[in-house]
Design a protein around this motif. Sequence first.
Motif, PDB file in Angstrom:
ATOM      1  N   THR A   1       0.826  -1.212   0.000  1.00  0.00           N
ATOM      2  CA  THR A   1       0.000   0.000   0.000  1.00  0.00           C
ATOM      3  C   THR A   1       0.858   1.258   0.000  1.00  0.00           C
ATOM      4  O   THR A   1       0.572   2.225  -0.722  1.00  0.00           O
ATOM      5  N   ALA A   2       1.929   1.237   0.799  1.00  0.00           N
ATOM      6  CA  ALA A   2       2.817   2.397   0.858  1.00  0.00           C
ATOM      7  C   ALA A   2       3.496   2.636  -0.489  1.00  0.00           C
ATOM      8  O   ALA A   2       3.672   3.775  -0.916  1.00  0.00           O
ATOM      9  N   HIS A   3       3.875   1.532  -1.159  1.00  0.00           N
ATOM     10  CA  HIS A   3       4.491   1.676  -2.484  1.00  0.00           C
ATOM     11  C   HIS A   3       3.496   2.248  -3.490  1.00  0.00           C
ATOM     12  O   HIS A   3       3.835   3.133  -4.281  1.00  0.00           O
ATOM     13  N   ALA A   4       2.248   1.740  -3.450  1.00  0.00           N
ATOM     14  CA  ALA A   4       1.218   2.240  -4.368  1.00  0.00           C
ATOM     15  C   ALA A   4       0.961   3.722  -4.135  1.00  0.00           C
ATOM     16  O   ALA A   4       0.794   4.498  -5.079  1.00  0.00           O
ATOM     17  N   ASP A   5       0.945   4.132  -2.863  1.00  0.00           N
ATOM     18  CA  ASP A   5       0.741   5.543  -2.547  1.00  0.00           C
ATOM     19  C   ASP A   5       1.910   6.397  -3.038  1.00  0.00           C
ATOM     20  O   ASP A   5       1.718   7.522  -3.519  1.00  0.00           O
ATOM     21  N   CYS A   6       3.134   5.856  -2.902  1.00  0.00           N
ATOM     22  CA  CYS A   6       4.322   6.575  -3.373  1.00  0.00           C
ATOM     23  C   CYS A   6       4.243   6.811  -4.879  1.00  0.00           C
ATOM     24  O   CYS A   6       4.476   7.934  -5.348  1.00  0.00           O
ATOM     25  N   GLU A   7       3.891   5.761  -5.627  1.00  0.00           N
ATOM     26  CA  GLU A   7       3.807   5.904  -7.078  1.00  0.00           C
ATOM     27  C   GLU A   7       2.674   6.840  -7.474  1.00  0.00           C
ATOM     28  O   GLU A   7       2.800   7.631  -8.420  1.00  0.00           O
ATOM     29  N   SER A   8       1.571   6.774  -6.733  1.00  0.00           N
ATOM     30  CA  SER A   8       0.437   7.662  -7.014  1.00  0.00           C
ATOM     31  C   SER A   8       0.833   9.124  -6.831  1.00  0.00           C
ATOM     32  O   SER A   8       0.499   9.982  -7.659  1.00  0.00           O
ATOM     33  N   MET A   9       1.544   9.426  -5.754  1.00  0.00           N
ATOM     34  CA  MET A   9       1.954  10.810  -5.511  1.00  0.00           C
ATOM     35  C   MET A   9       2.930  11.293  -6.584  1.00  0.00           C
ATOM     36  O   MET A   9       2.893  12.456  -6.991  1.00  0.00           O
ATOM     37  N   GLU A  10       3.810  10.405  -7.067  1.00  0.00           N
ATOM     38  CA  GLU A  10       4.745  10.794  -8.119  1.00  0.00           C
ATOM     39  C   GLU A  10       4.012  11.060  -9.430  1.00  0.00           C
ATOM     40  O   GLU A  10       4.376  11.967 -10.182  1.00  0.00           O
ATOM     41  N   ARG A  11       2.983  10.272  -9.713  1.00  0.00           N
ATOM     42  CA  ARG A  11       2.171  10.534 -10.913  1.00  0.00           C
ATOM     43  C   ARG A  11       1.494  11.889 -10.798  1.00  0.00           C
ATOM     44  O   ARG A  11       1.437  12.655 -11.758  1.00  0.00           O
ATOM     45  N   ASN A  12       0.953  12.177  -9.605  1.00  0.00           N
ATOM     46  CA  ASN A  12       0.325  13.487  -9.392  1.00  0.00           C
ATOM     47  C   ASN A  12       1.338  14.617  -9.541  1.00  0.00           C
ATOM     48  O   ASN A  12       1.033  15.677 -10.104  1.00  0.00           O
ATOM     49  N   ARG A  13       2.550  14.401  -9.025  1.00  0.00           N
ATOM     50  CA  ARG A  13       3.585  15.442  -9.118  1.00  0.00           C
ATOM     51  C   ARG A  13       3.929  15.736 -10.562  1.00  0.00           C
ATOM     52  O   ARG A  13       3.994  16.908 -10.972  1.00  0.00           O
ATOM     53  N   ILE A  14       4.148  14.690 -11.362  1.00  0.00           N
ATOM     54  CA  ILE A  14       4.487  14.887 -12.771  1.00  0.00           C
ATOM     55  C   ILE A  14       3.344  15.584 -13.504  1.00  0.00           C
ATOM     56  O   ILE A  14       3.555  16.523 -14.283  1.00  0.00           O
ATOM     57  N   SER A  15       2.119  15.122 -13.252  1.00  0.00           N
ATOM     58  CA  SER A  15       0.955  15.704 -13.928  1.00  0.00           C
ATOM     59  C   SER A  15       0.807  17.178 -13.587  1.00  0.00           C
ATOM     60  O   SER A  15       0.634  18.029 -14.473  1.00  0.00           O
ATOM     61  N   ASN A  16       0.902  17.515 -12.309  1.00  0.00           N
ATOM     62  CA  ASN A  16       0.735  18.907 -11.893  1.00  0.00           C
ATOM     63  C   ASN A  16       1.909  19.786 -12.317  1.00  0.00           C
ATOM     64  O   ASN A  16       1.718  20.942 -12.697  1.00  0.00           O
ATOM     65  N   MET A  17       3.128  19.235 -12.278  1.00  0.00           N
ATOM     66  CA  MET A  17       4.287  19.995 -12.718  1.00  0.00           C
ATOM     67  C   MET A  17       4.195  20.326 -14.206  1.00  0.00           C
ATOM     68  O   MET A  17       4.566  21.421 -14.641  1.00  0.00           O
ATOM     69  N   SER A  18       3.703  19.381 -14.995  1.00  0.00           N
ATOM     70  CA  SER A  18       3.588  19.629 -16.436  1.00  0.00           C
ATOM     71  C   SER A  18       2.622  20.774 -16.703  1.00  0.00           C
ATOM     72  O   SER A  18       2.875  21.624 -17.567  1.00  0.00           O
ATOM     73  N   PHE A  19       1.530  20.834 -15.943  1.00  0.00           N
ATOM     74  CA  PHE A  19       0.580  21.932 -16.115  1.00  0.00           C
ATOM     75  C   PHE A  19       1.178  23.256 -15.648  1.00  0.00           C
ATOM     76  O   PHE A  19       0.954  24.300 -16.270  1.00  0.00           O
ATOM     77  N   ALA A  20       1.940  23.218 -14.555  1.00  0.00           N
ATOM     78  CA  ALA A  20       2.544  24.448 -14.039  1.00  0.00           C
ATOM     79  C   ALA A  20       3.580  25.000 -15.017  1.00  0.00           C
ATOM     80  O   ALA A  20       3.621  26.203 -15.301  1.00  0.00           O
ATOM     81  N   VAL A  21       4.435  24.118 -15.555  1.00  0.00           N
ATOM     82  CA  VAL A  21       5.449  24.540 -16.525  1.00  0.00           C
ATOM     83  C   VAL A  21       4.784  25.060 -17.789  1.00  0.00           C
ATOM     84  O   VAL A  21       5.193  26.089 -18.355  1.00  0.00           O
ATOM     85  N   CYS A  22       3.730  24.376 -18.239  1.00  0.00           N
ATOM     86  CA  CYS A  22       2.991  24.820 -19.421  1.00  0.00           C
ATOM     87  C   CYS A  22       2.419  26.219 -19.200  1.00  0.00           C
ATOM     88  O   CYS A  22       2.508  27.082 -20.079  1.00  0.00           O
ATOM     89  N   SER A  23       1.847  26.444 -18.033  1.00  0.00           N
ATOM     90  CA  SER A  23       1.249  27.749 -17.734  1.00  0.00           C
ATOM     91  C   SER A  23       2.291  28.856 -17.787  1.00  0.00           C
ATOM     92  O   SER A  23       2.050  29.925 -18.367  1.00  0.00           O
ATOM     93  N   ALA A  24       3.473  28.599 -17.177  1.00  0.00           N
ATOM     94  CA  ALA A  24       4.535  29.610 -17.176  1.00  0.00           C
ATOM     95  C   ALA A  24       5.002  29.914 -18.596  1.00  0.00           C
ATOM     96  O   ALA A  24       5.177  31.072 -18.982  1.00  0.00           O
ATOM     97  N   GLY A  25       5.205  28.863 -19.396  1.00  0.00           N
ATOM     98  CA  GLY A  25       5.637  29.060 -20.776  1.00  0.00           C
ATOM     99  C   GLY A  25       4.586  29.748 -21.627  1.00  0.00           C
ATOM    100  O   GLY A  25       4.903  30.586 -22.487  1.00  0.00           O
ATOM    101  N   GLU A  26       3.328  29.406 -21.378  1.00  0.00           N
ATOM    102  CA  GLU A  26       2.241  29.978 -22.173  1.00  0.00           C
ATOM    103  C   GLU A  26       2.076  31.470 -21.917  1.00  0.00           C
ATOM    104  O   GLU A  26       1.717  32.232 -22.828  1.00  0.00           O
ATOM    105  N   ILE A  27       2.345  31.905 -20.692  1.00  0.00           N
ATOM    106  CA  ILE A  27       2.285  33.334 -20.379  1.00  0.00           C
ATOM    107  C   ILE A  27       3.300  34.106 -21.213  1.00  0.00           C
ATOM    108  O   ILE A  27       3.007  35.178 -21.759  1.00  0.00           O
ATOM    109  N   VAL A  28       4.507  33.542 -21.353  1.00  0.00           N
ATOM    110  CA  VAL A  28       5.545  34.182 -22.172  1.00  0.00           C
ATOM    111  C   VAL A  28       5.090  34.248 -23.629  1.00  0.00           C
ATOM    112  O   VAL A  28       5.239  35.279 -24.306  1.00  0.00           O
TER     113      VAL A  28
END
Length: 522
Positions: free
Chosen positions: A202-229
Amino acid sequence: MSEKEKVAADVELTLTEPSEPDGQRRTTTRLELWAFYVYYIGNNGLSGFNFGPSQFQNLLFLAGYDPRHAPFTAPCGADTDCVLPYLGRVRDVNSIVLLTNGISFALQAAVLLLVGAWADYGSWRPNITIFFTLLAVAVSFAWLGVDDPSRWQAGVALYILGLITYQCALTFWTAAFPGLARDLPKVQESAAQTVSGEKTLTAHADCESMERNRISNMSFAVCSAGEIVILAIMVGILKGLKSDASTENNTKAFSVLIAFSGGVWLLCALPWFFLEKRRPGLALPATASMLTIGFKQTVVAFRECLRLKQTFLYLMFYFLMGDVLNTTVTVIGTLQNSVVSYSTLQLTLLLIVGIVTQGLGIYLFWLVQKRFQIPTKTMLCFNVFWILILTVWGLIGIHTDKFGFKHVWEIWLYQAYYGLMVCPWYAYSQTMISEVSPLPQMFLFFALFSVVGKTSAFIGPLVSSAIITASGNNDNYPFVFLFTLGALSTVFLYLVDVGKSRKECEEFVQAEAKREAFADAP
């Protein structure tokens, strides 16, 4: 089988599936991960999802006529209805946009049905993303030749192609992120600790889930910053073109912005084209060919979804809520274009507000989730509530002109609201797919959800187009349908149990390993 052996089997996908030809896994590097993020700066939707549709509606408005007079004798005005003959009858231009949008999504569903499963096999799956990206860039440049109202029919073709290529490229790019998360050093280390007994499954599944969320949210954040430029540069382009000097200048400026967006997309895509590691896929089943595997896997996936009960529940929710949001944004977009009189400068400034708040909204959602370790489903439920509020906003405007996306101040408020409270949907809804899908065929299930999403997405615009026509061209009436459908969809999300889904997916993987899933596929 001992408990330790069972745990090792449960995390086998992370450790050994699929294996590389040389027996070594390809670890996700920081450079590869940033190439993934940068691609999204280019595939931001400005060409196919924002300015393309706005230019299409602008051309329709300029080519259309006031229905109170004889056809093509009186131009459309800010306070008049605007119609054109389209597909056998005279229609309101907003209805034409929704109808064409529905046709586009129907074609997207057919394309994904054919090629969606190809990403699961061999080591050439990145080629699909490359193909749709290059085609989308070509469509963006083609808009340079469609900058006059007399060419609105050509605009129909480019509008449809632009949406199809944008969505297909986005689908296959998005489907790569679970593999990137699985191959992160942190996740691989967690898997090894799970096998050795240092960490629970369960702890491993939660770890992988949080990393998926991090990548997904980071991609949107980076996209937003680039799109403003990008949007800031566009404001300079519009000043140079003197877009606000005349209607002709404004129309040409639309096409220039679309082409510029395509050029930026190509530039941002190149690092991902070269740096993505080509992780091998599954072996092609003996009973299928590349021409039939898409249809066969769709049948298999739908059939297995009946056994993957939690996946099926989320599929139903995704089908309905995806339709609600896509259609709501399209309907509001048509209202927005009319309110700001198709001004490229106003639309660009509005997008800047939307993108700034989008980045802020996604970042705040992620900070809260990370700080309190909130599950993906809970975050998605919170996000869905604000989507329903958006439909209520439009609903109020049916019988009043004082509210309901009918004033410039409302459009500015909508952009901020959409960015802060609605945009996190695009991160959490995709992450949730990976939470309820079997890992070896993640691409298949992403493609399946895309097919379902596109199927629902063409139903909503077609129904909304018919509602507008039947209501005497009241553009707010579709919100009745959208609110009702959205409220219904939340029932299916509430019933999804992620813990049960993991167990169901494990059983599915075991059956697939024995080829039982394909044994009686037609």
